[in-house]
Design an enzyme around this catalytic site. Sequence first.
Site, short mmCIF file in Angstrom:
data_model
loop_
_atom_site.label_atom_id
_atom_site.label_comp_id
_atom_site.label_asym_id
_atom_site.label_seq_id
_atom_site.Cartn_x
_atom_site.Cartn_y
_atom_site.Cartn_z
N CYS A 1 1.42 37.29 -25.15
CA CYS A 1 0.96 38.48 -26.07
C CYS A 1 2.53 39.51 -26.08
CB CYS A 1 -0.03 39.25 -25.23
SG CYS A 1 -0.34 40.75 -26.38
N GLY B 1 5.79 42.53 -23.10
CA GLY B 1 5.06 41.25 -23.32
C GLY B 1 4.50 40.70 -22.05
N LYS B 2 3.80 39.57 -22.31
CA LYS B 2 3.33 38.96 -21.10
C LYS B 2 2.67 37.70 -21.59
CE LYS B 2 2.84 39.89 -16.65
NZ LYS B 2 3.74 40.61 -15.77
N GLY B 3 2.51 36.65 -20.71
CA GLY B 3 2.00 35.40 -21.04
C GLY B 3 1.62 34.58 -19.78
#
Length: 416
Positions: A58, A103-105
């Site tokens: 994201c 962001g992050k995932g």
Amino acid sequence: MAGGQYEQVLARLREAARILNLEPGIFEILAEPERTLEVALPIKMDDGSIKVFIGYRCQHSTVRGPAKGGVRYAMDVCMDEVKALSSWMTWKCAVAGIPYGGGKGGIRVDPTQLSEGELERLTRRYVYATYPIIGPEQDIPAPDMGTNAQIMGWFVDTYSILNGVYSPGVVTGKPVPIGGSIGRREATGRGVIFAVRELLIRLGKEPTEITCAVQGYGNVGSVAATLAHELGCKVVAVSDITGGRYNPRGLNIPEITKHVENNRVLEGYEEPGADNISNTDLLTLDVDLLIPAALQNQITEENAADIKAKFIVEAANGPTTADADKILGENGILVVPDILANAGGVICSYFEWVQNLQNFYWSEEEVNSRLDNIMTNNFAEVWDFAHEKDLSLRTGAYILGVKRVVDAIKLRGIFP
Ligand code: NAD
């Protein structure tokens, strides 16, 4: 993680929007992540079977710079969680004043159940699947729970092969020989203790007067406990997933660190005068300073009224729920929020990225002194702003962060 994590983030954003009197359209921009990606990752397992894992990325915001944030390998990873964590990164980078968005995932997987080969294939497939949206100038992942420097090494290799150019700047938290920054591993815990130092200065307290409990003894907690001890605080309790130890006369932190380095967990550690303590009891100990450095959602509506610490410096991401925050505020407990206190990691990631882009590497002394400068300035900024506006440090930090993102949106304008 239970659903509704993103709702917690929105609750805080709404509060900041109300105080900033944000126009509804701008709030809507901030409330919706710019981009989300869900990918299916088929992997050949060692036994010849095929398993499909689900991965996410994201990008909450890229308005102040490339998206920045870790990749988590855990069974409870879901879109709600990566959305929440990515927006946290937006505010954290904005409060820290570094030119990144959020962001992050992650991948829904228990990495301890995979062989090294399976983990490597899964990582490489994830990089392949997210390749169109990541990159040193687009979105820069990093390690998070369940991932580490080795995984970042595979990340760089896969991305560089796909890209045709060696691109160490695509992730941070890499091993030092392939472009990682000296000091990155310790940076979050070190930054937390810079925040503790700045807090004590403002409260007119000497570290030697302070008793401290640290929940979590991983990357962040072990360094925070060690540096709190070195600063002169009496660290009376620490814990990890296997339970905790409490010694009212102060624990032998160097010995505990050695034990955890050798055994990976606190389990089995003994010292004269130290008793076992549960994680639940550690949180409500009568100490001056509590450093939650394990997981999110540890201080909740259920236990907030029992917290006796005078101040909490949040090393973990999201250790306090929004409901708990209200109770802590009513009880006069001062909270230095995660987005300020644990920014040392992303600040040092920024240093790593800058070093990669310049191909010019800094000494540990240089890394630590730059980190100290930024953390000290950020702490002063948030502290002064919150006091001037009569806000909690958390709301003050959010408002500063949100305002910086809003200013960038307005300066860039709305396309088309
Ligand atoms: P880690 O995996 O190295 O360590 C986590 C620690 O928490 C371990 O000691 C583990 O045993 C303990 N733990 C796990 N479950 C627990 C439970 N139920 N009760 C008590 N302890 C438990 O992770 P880390 O990198 O130290 O991260 C800790 C926190 O800090 C996370 O919230 C992470 O998002 C946050 N954080 C990390 C960084 C970083 O640079 N590593 C940066 C910013 C924020």
